[in-house]
Design a protein around this motif. Structure first.
Motif, PDB file in Angstrom:
ATOM      1  N   GLU A 100      -4.775   4.660  -3.096  1.00 45.21           N
ATOM      2  CA  GLU A 100      -4.449   3.633  -1.593  1.00 45.21           C
ATOM      3  C   GLU A 100      -5.229   2.820  -1.625  1.00 45.21           C
ATOM      4  N   THR A 151       1.650   4.062   3.594  1.00 42.51           N
ATOM      5  CA  THR A 151       1.776   6.040   3.198  1.00 42.51           C
ATOM      6  C   THR A 151       2.217   6.640   3.752  1.00 42.51           C
ATOM      7  N   ASN A 165       0.508  -1.048  -0.124  1.00 40.59           N
ATOM      8  CA  ASN A 165      -0.344   0.107  -0.305  1.00 40.59           C
ATOM      9  C   ASN A 165       1.011   1.471  -0.169  1.00 40.59           C
TER      10      ASN A 165
END
Length: 301
Positions: free
Chosen positions: A145, A167, A137
């Protein structure tokens, strides 16, 4: 091979000869250094592995050779980064056939898929293989996402087990834990946030500079997990200028230069990548030289 998604898992570089063929001898030198340091798995075919430049036969050779090198000590995980669902399914089937123990999966490449399309992509591959899957991710670099709602659906597939959390939002680890508990294993995927991720409950670290500094990387992980945070912090602070070489478009060239400095790699990259030149090369080498000169003592673990 049954295994847990935890510990330090190097995203290893692919070694090339001066003739631009696979350098399996130097590759083995590096893999053995990783095993000696106590890593928990080997990840092939990521960005650091220059996977976009490898043909199918080279990927087969790398998987089979790595499986032979590790002798069942740790899992061999193959990265899947394809443009089409059909291509991803084929890559997963090939990885399983060649002996990989697990998969790391990116969303579709080049096309910014919708949430619905992204889900369909991951689910199609999950249904096509028995291998456990770690979803990568990374919306910063790949613009897609995988949200918590999407993971809730993906976890209905028994072989989707983990996330490489890139992230850049440390609080996302807490959100994952609050939502899924231990149902979704979390491995930090950003070198410069690695210790912070572990302190917030990440199960492991998919690492880059480990390619050149395996002992230091594993030491940080083990010290944090043992509650020896002050000792881990001291190593991490030394490591940070080196770790920042991973957050760079030329991360492959940077890390390969570091591997040269520690004697477990060569500088050879595959075009269109080329070795660093001029001021940037001098800058990177000065960071590496300082890191090697001030390399810390590893405490007893």
């Amino acid at each position: 091979m049954s295994f847990e998604w935890k510990g330090v898992m190097p995203a290893v570089t692919t070694k090339f000869t001066n003739e631009d063929t696979l350098d399996l001898e130097m590759f083995a030198t590096n893999i053995n250094a990783q095993l000696d340091a106590g890593v928990s798995g080997i990840i092939l075919g990521g960005t650091l592995g220059e996977a976009s430049t490898l043909d199918e036969d080279e990927k087969r050779i790398l998987i089979e050779h790595t499986v032979d090198l590790v002798q069942g000590k740790v899992p061999v995980v193959m990265n899947i980064a394809e443009q089409s669902t059909k291509g991803a399914i084929k890559a997963a089937e090939n990885a399983e056939r060649y002996g990989a123990s697990g998969l790391m999966m990116l969303p579709p490449m080049r096309y910014k898929s919708t949430d619905y399309e992204t889900m369909a992509y991951f689910e199609a591959v999950a249904k096509s293989t028995t291998l456990p899957i770690m979803v990568y991710n990374n919306p910063v670099d790949y613009k897609i996402e995988v949200t918590l709602d999407m993971f809730e659906q993906l976890l209905k597939h028994d072989n989707i087990k983990a996330v490489k959390e890139s992230t850049r939002d440390i609080t996302n680890i807490t959100r994952i834990r609050n939502t899924f508990g231990d149902r979704l294993k979390v491995l930090g995927g950003v070198d410069t946030l690695a210790m912070e991720s572990l302190l917030m409950g990440a199960d492991g670290w998919v690492a880059g500079l480990v390619c050149a500094f395996p002992k230091e990387t594993v030491a940080i992980y083990k010290l944090v997990k043992a509650g020896r945070v002050a000792e881990a912090t001291e190593i991490y602070r030394w490591f940070m200028p080196l770790l920042e070489l991973d957050i760079n478009p030329q991360l492959v060239q940077n890390i390969k230069l570091a591997e040269v400095a520690t004697g477990i790699g060569t500088e050879n990259v595959r075009a269109p990548r080329l070795p660093l030149q001029g001021k940037e090369r001098k800058r990177v080498l000065s960071i590496i030289d300082e890191g090697v000169k001030t390399r810390p003592q590893i405490p007893s673990l």
